[in-house]
Motif scaffolding. Structure first.
Motif, PDB file in Angstrom:
ATOM      1  N   VAL A  42       7.905  -2.773   4.325  1.00  0.00           N
ATOM      2  CA  VAL A  42       7.733  -4.013   5.104  1.00  0.00           C
ATOM      3  C   VAL A  42       6.476  -3.934   5.962  1.00  0.00           C
ATOM      4  CG1 VAL A  42       8.721  -5.367   6.989  1.00  0.00           C
ATOM      5  CG2 VAL A  42      10.165  -4.641   5.092  1.00  0.00           C
ATOM      6  N   VAL A  43       6.259  -2.804   6.601  1.00  0.00           N
ATOM      7  CA  VAL A  43       5.075  -2.652   7.459  1.00  0.00           C
ATOM      8  C   VAL A  43       3.803  -2.652   6.615  1.00  0.00           C
ATOM      9  CG1 VAL A  43       3.895  -1.067   9.028  1.00  0.00           C
ATOM     10  CG2 VAL A  43       6.314  -1.538   9.332  1.00  0.00           C
ATOM     11  N   LEU A  44       3.831  -2.008   5.449  1.00  0.00           N
ATOM     12  CA  LEU A  44       2.662  -2.032   4.568  1.00  0.00           C
ATOM     13  C   LEU A  44       2.358  -3.448   4.089  1.00  0.00           C
ATOM     14  CD1 LEU A  44       3.122   1.153   2.373  1.00  0.00           C
ATOM     15  CD2 LEU A  44       1.238   0.665   3.928  1.00  0.00           C
ATOM     16  N   LEU A  45       3.376  -4.190   3.718  1.00  0.00           N
ATOM     17  CA  LEU A  45       3.147  -5.569   3.280  1.00  0.00           C
ATOM     18  C   LEU A  45       2.625  -6.448   4.412  1.00  0.00           C
ATOM     19  CD1 LEU A  45       6.200  -6.103   0.912  1.00  0.00           C
ATOM     20  CD2 LEU A  45       3.794  -5.787   0.292  1.00  0.00           C
ATOM     21  N   SER A  46       3.133  -6.230   5.627  1.00  0.00           N
ATOM     22  CA  SER A  46       2.603  -7.002   6.756  1.00  0.00           C
ATOM     23  C   SER A  46       1.160  -6.601   7.048  1.00  0.00           C
ATOM     24  CB  SER A  46       3.482  -6.850   7.989  1.00  0.00           C
ATOM     25  OG  SER A  46       3.330  -5.578   8.562  1.00  0.00           O
ATOM     26  N   PHE A  79      -3.458  -3.355  -4.473  1.00  0.00           N
ATOM     27  CA  PHE A  79      -3.464  -2.170  -3.619  1.00  0.00           C
ATOM     28  C   PHE A  79      -2.180  -2.072  -2.806  1.00  0.00           C
ATOM     29  CE2 PHE A  79      -5.292   0.712  -0.390  1.00  0.00           C
ATOM     30  CZ  PHE A  79      -5.816   1.662  -1.256  1.00  0.00           C
ATOM     31  N   ALA A  80      -1.684  -3.207  -2.310  1.00  0.00           N
ATOM     32  CA  ALA A  80      -0.411  -3.198  -1.570  1.00  0.00           C
ATOM     33  C   ALA A  80       0.730  -2.789  -2.491  1.00  0.00           C
ATOM     34  CB  ALA A  80      -0.141  -4.571  -0.966  1.00  0.00           C
ATOM     35  N   ALA A  81       0.747  -3.287  -3.721  1.00  0.00           N
ATOM     36  CA  ALA A  81       1.807  -2.923  -4.667  1.00  0.00           C
ATOM     37  C   ALA A  81       1.773  -1.430  -4.983  1.00  0.00           C
ATOM     38  CB  ALA A  81       1.660  -3.735  -5.956  1.00  0.00           C
ATOM     39  N   VAL A  82       0.585  -0.874  -5.130  1.00  0.00           N
ATOM     40  CA  VAL A  82       0.473   0.558  -5.401  1.00  0.00           C
ATOM     41  C   VAL A  82       0.981   1.371  -4.209  1.00  0.00           C
ATOM     42  CG1 VAL A  82      -1.205   2.436  -5.713  1.00  0.00           C
ATOM     43  CG2 VAL A  82      -1.386   0.354  -7.092  1.00  0.00           C
ATOM     44  N   LEU A  83       0.592   0.991  -3.008  1.00  0.00           N
ATOM     45  CA  LEU A  83       1.032   1.749  -1.828  1.00  0.00           C
ATOM     46  C   LEU A  83       2.531   1.619  -1.584  1.00  0.00           C
ATOM     47  CD1 LEU A  83      -1.858   1.294   0.742  1.00  0.00           C
ATOM     48  CD2 LEU A  83      -1.259   3.298  -0.594  1.00  0.00           C
ATOM     49  N   VAL A  84       3.070   0.436  -1.803  1.00  0.00           N
ATOM     50  CA  VAL A  84       4.525   0.270  -1.632  1.00  0.00           C
ATOM     51  C   VAL A  84       5.280   1.073  -2.684  1.00  0.00           C
ATOM     52  CG1 VAL A  84       6.398  -1.410  -1.809  1.00  0.00           C
ATOM     53  CG2 VAL A  84       4.389  -1.937  -0.441  1.00  0.00           C
ATOM     54  N   ALA A  87       5.255   4.571  -1.620  1.00  0.00           N
ATOM     55  CA  ALA A  87       6.156   4.774  -0.472  1.00  0.00           C
ATOM     56  C   ALA A  87       7.598   4.934  -0.938  1.00  0.00           C
ATOM     57  CB  ALA A  87       6.038   3.623   0.513  1.00  0.00           C
ATOM     58  N   TRP A  88       7.960   4.258  -2.026  1.00  0.00           N
ATOM     59  CA  TRP A  88       9.329   4.357  -2.548  1.00  0.00           C
ATOM     60  C   TRP A  88       9.555   5.625  -3.350  1.00  0.00           C
ATOM     61  CZ3 TRP A  88      13.539   1.620  -1.389  1.00  0.00           C
ATOM     62  CH2 TRP A  88      13.362   0.426  -0.721  1.00  0.00           C
ATOM     63  N   ALA A  89       8.463   6.242  -3.815  1.00  0.00           N
ATOM     64  CA  ALA A  89       8.598   7.448  -4.655  1.00  0.00           C
ATOM     65  C   ALA A  89       8.958   8.678  -3.850  1.00  0.00           C
ATOM     66  CB  ALA A  89       7.299   7.682  -5.408  1.00  0.00           C
TER      67      ALA A  89
END
Length: 89
Positions: A42-46, A79-84, A87-89
């Motif tokens: 959530v914080v990364l997407l914001s 880039f946001a999709a890659v980082l999220v 983060a889930w991995a």
């Protein structure tokens, strides 16, 4: 709405999102409630929402050619999709 009011409103929203991110990441109750990975996402997407808003409103992408806007927002999305995902991995 005048340009000054719009800019002030955008800055207010950006500030609120920054405060939200700091409070959520620092709050152990919130991260324990829904899981740390969800709040990081959530914080990364914001954060990428803030990048998009800054690019659009303050770097004058709203008056740029559409291809440049698509490239910028596409980069933000990928880039946001890659980082999220990381983060889930």
């Amino acid at each position: 709405m005048s340009a000054f009011r719009t800019s002030a409103l955008v800055l207010l929203v950006l500030t609120a999102l920054t405060v939200f991110g700091v409070v959520v990441i620092d709050s152990h109750q919130a991260t324990a409630l829904l899981g740390r990975e969800l709040w990081i996402a959530v914080v990364l997407l914001s954060a990428f929402g803030k990048v998009g808003a800054i690019g659009y409103w303050f770097m004058e992408l709203r008056t740029a050619p559409p291809q440049l806007r698509y490239l910028f927002f596409g980069w933000c999305t990928v880039f946001a999709a890659v980082l999220v995902t990381l983060a889930w991995a």
